[in-house]
Design an enzyme around this catalytic site. Structure first.
Site, PDB file in Angstrom:
ATOM      1  N   ASP A  34      -2.401  10.376   3.322  1.00 48.85           N
ATOM      2  CA  ASP A  34      -3.971   9.959   3.447  1.00 48.85           C
ATOM      3  C   ASP A  34      -4.567  11.066   4.491  1.00 48.85           C
ATOM      4  OD1 ASP A  34      -6.374   8.752   3.823  1.00 48.85           O
ATOM      5  OD2 ASP A  34      -5.624   7.090   5.128  1.00 48.85           O
ATOM      6  N   ASP A  56     -12.023   7.235   3.839  1.00 42.12           N
ATOM      7  CA  ASP A  56     -10.934   6.948   4.610  1.00 42.12           C
ATOM      8  C   ASP A  56     -10.337   5.496   4.430  1.00 42.12           C
ATOM      9  OD1 ASP A  56      -8.766   7.651   5.955  1.00 42.12           O
ATOM     10  OD2 ASP A  56      -9.747   8.041   7.944  1.00 42.12           O
ATOM     11  N   LYS A 109       0.767  -1.121   0.117  1.00 38.94           N
ATOM     12  CA  LYS A 109       0.036   0.009  -0.075  1.00 38.94           C
ATOM     13  C   LYS A 109       0.826   1.144   0.026  1.00 38.94           C
ATOM     14  CE  LYS A 109      -3.315   2.767   2.953  1.00 38.94           C
ATOM     15  NZ  LYS A 109      -4.025   2.723   4.191  1.00 38.94           N
ATOM     16  N   GLU A 153      -9.563   3.923   2.245  1.00 38.97           N
ATOM     17  CA  GLU A 153      -9.069   3.774   0.906  1.00 38.97           C
ATOM     18  C   GLU A 153      -7.907   2.659   0.698  1.00 38.97           C
ATOM     19  OE1 GLU A 153      -7.536   5.327   3.317  1.00 38.97           O
ATOM     20  OE2 GLU A 153      -5.477   5.103   2.679  1.00 38.97           O
ATOM     21  N   ARG A 199      -7.556  -0.367   1.216  1.00 36.34           N
ATOM     22  CA  ARG A 199      -8.117  -1.512   0.785  1.00 36.34           C
ATOM     23  C   ARG A 199      -8.480  -1.479  -0.868  1.00 36.34           C
ATOM     24  NH1 ARG A 199     -12.530  -1.582   5.371  1.00 36.34           N
ATOM     25  NH2 ARG A 199     -10.692  -0.681   6.484  1.00 36.34           N
ATOM     26  N   ASP A 201       1.704   6.529   5.173  1.00 35.92           N
ATOM     27  CA  ASP A 201       0.403   5.746   4.841  1.00 35.92           C
ATOM     28  C   ASP A 201       1.192   4.864   3.663  1.00 35.92           C
ATOM     29  OD1 ASP A 201      -1.416   4.192   5.581  1.00 35.92           O
ATOM     30  OD2 ASP A 201      -2.834   5.738   4.398  1.00 35.92           O
ATOM     31  N   LYS A 249      -9.858  13.240   7.784  1.00 37.08           N
ATOM     32  CA  LYS A 249      -9.618  12.798   9.260  1.00 37.08           C
ATOM     33  C   LYS A 249      -9.413  14.195  10.097  1.00 37.08           C
ATOM     34  CE  LYS A 249      -6.537   9.023   8.043  1.00 37.08           C
ATOM     35  NZ  LYS A 249      -7.062   7.976   8.821  1.00 37.08           N
TER      36      LYS A 249
END
Ligand code: BES
Ligand code: MN
Ligand code: ZN
Length: 496
Positions: free
Chosen positions: A267, A344, A262, A346, A348, A285, A274
């Protein structure tokens, strides 16, 4: 960053100048070779230890300046503890402790350790520990504060009984240490600098060690049908990229092993934005992707006898007028549709398309993804273990063993139909969040919907890759977690 540790491996000989490092257990006794090299100065240890309250505990040290009878500036006595510590000596931590005591100096390390059999692998780990301990990320510091950034170059000479064999082992482990450093640097790098495009450019540097690197731009990704991945990046001013890295050191046509990372370079959460506190940490991230790049470097630089594919999805998750919304339905590369509940969740979406692609295109022996996927994994496991989810007991068991061996530990978490049900959607094949409970598990269930029969493991590294507790071999915010683990897994089970 800049190489501030110079390492050399030699046979036992006299130490001249600088520091001499020797080892004692909690009985304060030197091993034979060390005792004979140190000579009468060895008596100082027993006399000074009580004054300095030095008890030979693991990773403690006693420094003896200008030891009489030895042509060195300091004799550094490093503790290795009692029988239990010695039985399962952590050579990397030992190297880290040594590195810390002699930072910025020239030092000779007499690797003759009382009660511990000599090990070529151990020497290699000690070198790795010394190097990783010295790691600092200072690219953006223009002013040195007092007492900071003053170490300069450390020159370490390790003296061992079998220098030729040790040098070979050290060379391979140096490749791994370099891989960890690459991963740490990428994770520490600020997000304004490290766009998806810039990240891809840095991955291309792996060509130097013989990795084939292919960069897919948005046009290529849209042709492949990676719409779930692209949806994450659509609110960013910076285009997404996927990078495929291949190292083929194994038999011709042998199925590769695959690593998937990933790489969310930042993010913000997107439209489901967030809260502000700590949001700066979301520059990390992309730690899964950084690990895959570091690992590919390690495997190639040590010429691992294995065929490998590394693939990373590089996107930025931002809110703007083009961003995806809660309620959107996207069609993934697999053809399955996904209802976006929370923008959020994201990571996956990125992994869904990568896993599908890797499985279809490369038919790997197994695939392992790494992702800073959920905050919930820290609620479950703290920051000592990464979460391990797998459809295959053998790969799970091997990962656990490699974790114990390297100290990059994993803890297996459950998967199952009852959890899977939680991501069924009213409007699409699935939704991208599963509600309040078991957040790391429902995230893993989501990923599993994009895995067919291929043995697969998912490592949720949100707690271990960054901001994790510091130790003897890591003082940096970014730990480079996973490079050593996966290098070990490959070495122990998949090299021909
Ligand atoms: N990147 C985060 C997870 C994360 C959190 C990593 C803290 C490192 C530290 C991920 O994209 C995320 O936002 N996950 C959400 C999922 C939720 C919306 C279902 C989370 O964990 O809150
Ligand atoms: Mn997120
Ligand atoms: Zn994320």
């Amino acid at each position: 960053m800049a190489d501030s540790v110079k390492i050399d491996v030699q046979g036992f000989g006299p130490a001249k100048g600088g520091d001499l490092v020797v080892f004692v257990g909690d009985d304060l006794k030197l091993a034979d070779t060390a005792a004979s090299r140190v000579g009468s100065a060895g008596d100082l240890i027993g006399r000074l230890a009580p004054l300095e309250r030095f008890k030979g505990k693991a990773q403690s040290a006693l420094s003896i300046p200008m030891p009489q009878g030895l042509p060195v500036e300091r004799l550094i006595v490093v503790g290795i503890g009692g029988e239990k510590d010695r039985k399962d000596l952590d050579w990397a931590a030992l190297g880290g402790a040594v590195g810390a005591r002699v930072a910025g100096r020239q030092a000779t390390v007499l690797l003759d350790i009382p009660g511990v059999p000599h090990s070529v692998d151990g020497v290699a780990d000690a070198v790795l520990g010394a190097r990783l301990r010295a790691y600092k990320f200072e690219r953006y510091k223009t002013k040195a504060k007092d007492g900071e950034n003053e170490d300069g170059v450390t020159r370490l000479t390790f003296m061992v009984p079998d220098p030729a064999a040790a040098r070979r082992a050290v060379k391979a482990r140096e490749a791994v240490a370099a891989g960890v450093v690459i991963a740490r640097d990428l994770v520490n790098e600020p997000p304004n600098v490290l766009s998806p495009e810039e990240f891809a450019r840095r991955a291309q540097a792996l060509a130097k060690v013989g990795v084939e690197v292919e960069v897919l731009d948005e046009k290529a990704l849209s042709k492949l049908g990676m719409r779930a991945l692209l949806a994450v990046g659509q609110g960013s001013a910076r285009d997404s990229r996927v990078v495929v890295m291949r190292w083929n050191g194994g038999k011709d046509r042998a199925a590769p092993v695959a690593f998937v990372g990933k790489g969310v370079v930042f993010d913000s959460g997107g439209i489901s934005i967030k809260p502000g506190g700590g949001m700066e940490d979301m520059k990390g991230d992309m730690a899964g992707a950084a690990c895959v790049v570091g690992l590919m470097h390690a495997l190639a630089a040590r010429k691992a006898k294995v065929n490998t594919v590394g693939i990373i999805g590089l996107v930025e998750n931002m809110p703007d007028g083009a961003a995806q919304r809660p309620g959107d339905i996207v069609t993934s590369m697999s053809g399955q549709t996904i209802e976006i509940i929370n923008t959020d969740a994201e990571g996956r979406l990125v992994l869904a398309d990568l896993l599908w692609h890797v499985q279809e295109r490369y038919k790997p022996k197994f695939m392992i993804d790494l992702a800073t996927l959920t905050g919930a994994i820290m609620v479950a496991l703290g920051q000592e273990h990464a979460g391990l989810f797998s459809n295959n007991d053998e790969i799970a068991q091997r990962l656990s063993a490699a974790g114990e061996a390297t100290g990059e530990k994993v803890w297996r978490m459950p998967l199952g139909p009852a959890y899977d049900k939680l991501i069924d959607s009213k409007f699409a094949d699935m939704k991208n969040t599963g509600g309040r409970h078991g957040g790391s598990i429902t995230a893993a269930q989501f990923l599993q919907r994009f895995v067919n029969e291929t043995p697969w493991a998912h490592l949720d590294i949100a707690g271990t890759a960054m901001g994790s507790p510091q130790n003897e071999i890591n003082k940096s915010w970014a730990s480079g977690w996973g490079v050593r683990l996966l290098d070990r897994l490959v070495q122990d089970h998949y090299e021909r």
